[in-house]
Design an enzyme around this catalytic site. Sequence first.
Site, PDB file in Angstrom:
ATOM      1  N   LYS A   1       3.648   5.591  -8.500  1.00  0.00           N
ATOM      2  CA  LYS A   1       3.659   6.827  -7.715  1.00  0.00           C
ATOM      3  C   LYS A   1       3.278   6.464  -6.279  1.00  0.00           C
ATOM      4  O   LYS A   1       2.111   6.290  -5.955  1.00  0.00           O
ATOM      5  CB  LYS A   1       2.674   7.847  -8.276  1.00  0.00           C
ATOM      6  CG  LYS A   1       2.650   9.161  -7.498  1.00  0.00           C
ATOM      7  CD  LYS A   1       1.659  10.127  -8.118  1.00  0.00           C
ATOM      8  CE  LYS A   1       1.634  11.437  -7.341  1.00  0.00           C
ATOM      9  NZ  LYS A   1       1.097  11.280  -5.969  1.00  0.00           N
TER      10      LYS A   1
ATOM     11  N   SER B   1      -0.947   6.338  -7.945  1.00  0.00           N
ATOM     12  CA  SER B   1      -1.249   6.900  -6.635  1.00  0.00           C
ATOM     13  C   SER B   1      -2.345   6.119  -5.906  1.00  0.00           C
ATOM     14  O   SER B   1      -2.147   4.974  -5.532  1.00  0.00           O
ATOM     15  CB  SER B   1      -1.626   8.377  -6.804  1.00  0.00           C
ATOM     16  OG  SER B   1      -1.655   9.045  -5.578  1.00  0.00           O
TER      17      SER B   1
ATOM     18  N   ASP C   1      -1.823  -7.649  -2.025  1.00  0.00           N
ATOM     19  CA  ASP C   1      -1.148  -8.160  -0.825  1.00  0.00           C
ATOM     20  C   ASP C   1      -2.066  -8.986   0.068  1.00  0.00           C
ATOM     21  O   ASP C   1      -1.604  -9.885   0.777  1.00  0.00           O
ATOM     22  CB  ASP C   1      -0.563  -6.994  -0.023  1.00  0.00           C
ATOM     23  CG  ASP C   1       0.812  -6.574  -0.527  1.00  0.00           C
ATOM     24  OD1 ASP C   1       1.343  -7.249  -1.432  1.00  0.00           O
ATOM     25  OD2 ASP C   1       1.348  -5.566  -0.022  1.00  0.00           O
TER      26      ASP C   1
END
Length: 491
Positions: free
Chosen positions: A336, A311, A322
């Site tokens: 998740k 999460s 990224d």
Amino acid sequence: MIKNNSIGLNVQKALCALFLFIILSVTASQCFAESKTSEKKNTCRQYSDMMSSLFYFIQQNYVDEVDPEVLYEGAIRGMLESLDDPYSSYLDKAEWRSLTDTTVGNFGGVGLQITKPYESTPEKPAYVEVAQPIENSPGAKAGIISGDLIIKIEDVDTSTISMEEVLGMLRGTVGEDVKVTIRRGKTLEFERVLTRAVIENPTVKYGMIENTKTGYIRISSFSANTAKNVQDALDSFKENKYDSLIIDLRNNGGGLLSSAVDIADKFIDSGVIVSTKSRLKYENSVYFASDKKTVVHNIPIVVLVNGASASASEILSGAFKDTKTAYLVGQKTYGKGSVQVPNSLLDSDGFKITVARYYSPSDVNIDKKGIMPDEEVLFPEFSEEEEERLEKLLSSNVIEKYVEEHAEMSEKNIETYASSLCKEYNLDGRVVRKLIRNEVDRTKPSRLYDMDYDVQLKKALEIVHSPDFAQKLSSVKTLKEMEEESEESKK
């Protein structure tokens, strides 16, 4: 007779599930508020009326008297389970209390964050699973780790009792003992006696790694104060003139999305940190980095992750990956990629429901996929023979007795005693030394890290100090690039 009884039970379950809308329509009125057409409104009202009638029909006509609370709980569970979403679920009084306790941050007990399946079968008993031990708690000091099963509490089989009963047994008067039986892996079982204490749940631990200029931050969850505590850590590292950083997100099951975003904002210069997408317009958001960056520019950063990083942990690690802000080391994360909102109900209970999915800066949702680290590092696994030998060592209690008789053991003392045990039990010295340290630390604050045992941390330290770190980081693939490569390989 048997057939008719079975049908009756099925009808009862179905009617219980339908009754949930009565509660939701009273507490939220979402269905009517968000309906866009009169047809939709009529359909919702029709179902609501049907469920109200059926609830009272059961109360008046079912062969046995039915407790309204049983219908109420069954209805909510049934409705949320019909969504086929493991993260949308009913939270009974015990589960809601547990959520509230851990959010508040201190309570009485043994310091184990736990989960328990709702249904128990002979093939898969509903044992209590340890999600995470709380730092410096009795459970953590006893060496209980994430993934352990509590199969007995005071010789009571936990698969046969409710979560509320489990919490009632684990919590109690501070200073009193409770015995638990732990199962680790498939066969390893051992007992521990835990002394209840006032439990505080700090979310951030930090310090400089010995003999280095590397700062180390371990984040156990994301709460309202976590970003502030991370800033305190960074300020401390700055005073110590740190030149590299390791952020440990292992076994971090998540928490507040806003907290993860605030922490990412301290590291990322510009651009998207995370976005959330939903069918509800007000749940669609894009979170951008601001000018609040507080980390030294281009400082080498490694993030540790594993299968229990989920999460909000994945939001933070995905943003780092990224944007090529940090290098990820460890194991693939849980996967998740959705956002839940908890809501209280009528009787000190509640529920949580998925309202959106989140996407990394490269626009990838990692739900049910997880994030692969840039460098995978696995802990050695035990063979069946090693598990048997380890179980024999644990059940003998020789470590506890030895440490009790030899107070204030130094690291050299630990190494010497471990060597003798390794010869006797034919076990890896790294594991045995860890067991001895756990026992030595039972009455002390737990260590910030264990470089001798922790192969993932050791590798992270090696990487963050490597002369080609910048090159390693620049070659990191974004989640979108990895996703495209995976799709291409399937063609």
